[in-house]
Enzyme design. Sequence first.
Site, PDB file in Angstrom:
ATOM      1  N   SER A  62       0.735  -1.116   0.035  1.00  0.00           N
ATOM      2  CA  SER A  62      -0.084  -0.028   0.176  1.00  0.00           C
ATOM      3  C   SER A  62       0.789   1.297   0.125  1.00  0.00           C
ATOM      4  CB  SER A  62      -0.924   0.119   1.219  1.00  0.00           C
ATOM      5  OG  SER A  62      -0.228   0.183   2.401  1.00  0.00           O
ATOM      6  N   LYS A 106       0.295   4.355   6.865  1.00  0.00           N
ATOM      7  CA  LYS A 106      -0.406   5.402   5.785  1.00  0.00           C
ATOM      8  C   LYS A 106      -0.119   6.670   5.847  1.00  0.00           C
ATOM      9  CE  LYS A 106      -3.122   1.707   4.868  1.00  0.00           C
ATOM     10  NZ  LYS A 106      -2.356   0.782   3.994  1.00  0.00           N
TER      11      LYS A 106
END
Length: 199
Positions: A62, A106
Amino acid sequence: MQDLKFGKKRRKQVLKRKKQINREKRNKQPILGWIFQILGVCILAFVLVFYFGQRISNTGESMKPQLNNGDIVLVNRLVYDAMSPKRGDIIAFKPNGNENMHYSIKRIVGLPGESVQIQDGKVYIDGNELKEDIYVEEVDKPGIAEQVIELGSDEYFVLGDNTENSDDSRMANIGNIKRSDIDGKIWFHFGKGQFGFVK
């Protein structure tokens, strides 16, 4: 006469004992110094590791190209005690505060009090297209951010740099990230022949 001899002998014994005690004290001082130095180094090492060197393994793709699957990252846990998380920071957090889950890594896109929406592949903050501090060109799947999301006073909206393979704030099961769930800022990574500071 005998008392005088006994007195001299006694004084010699007392002086000899005092010298022995002084010698023992001198010998103990370096040992105590070493003990305090070792304790000081151990405490300093613990503080540095706890606040700047917590190691987390990045799982998944990710955050490509910044981070790869299996990369080890270091988390600065102290920085957010001094300042608030900023847009563009890469953070480690436990989704929904669940301590049994693996850390998620993230990038912060939306800040407390802002509104976030993803339309036509672009991220909008308070109605304005976000062009800085975002490392994705186009977001194909807006998820729940297709509608305007209002962030609370302690909430952040996060995205993975590789949005095609990222479970982030666009997913209902992740959603907005509370400040209390953020463990710290990712500042260094290493893995598969490469290492460096995280941007």
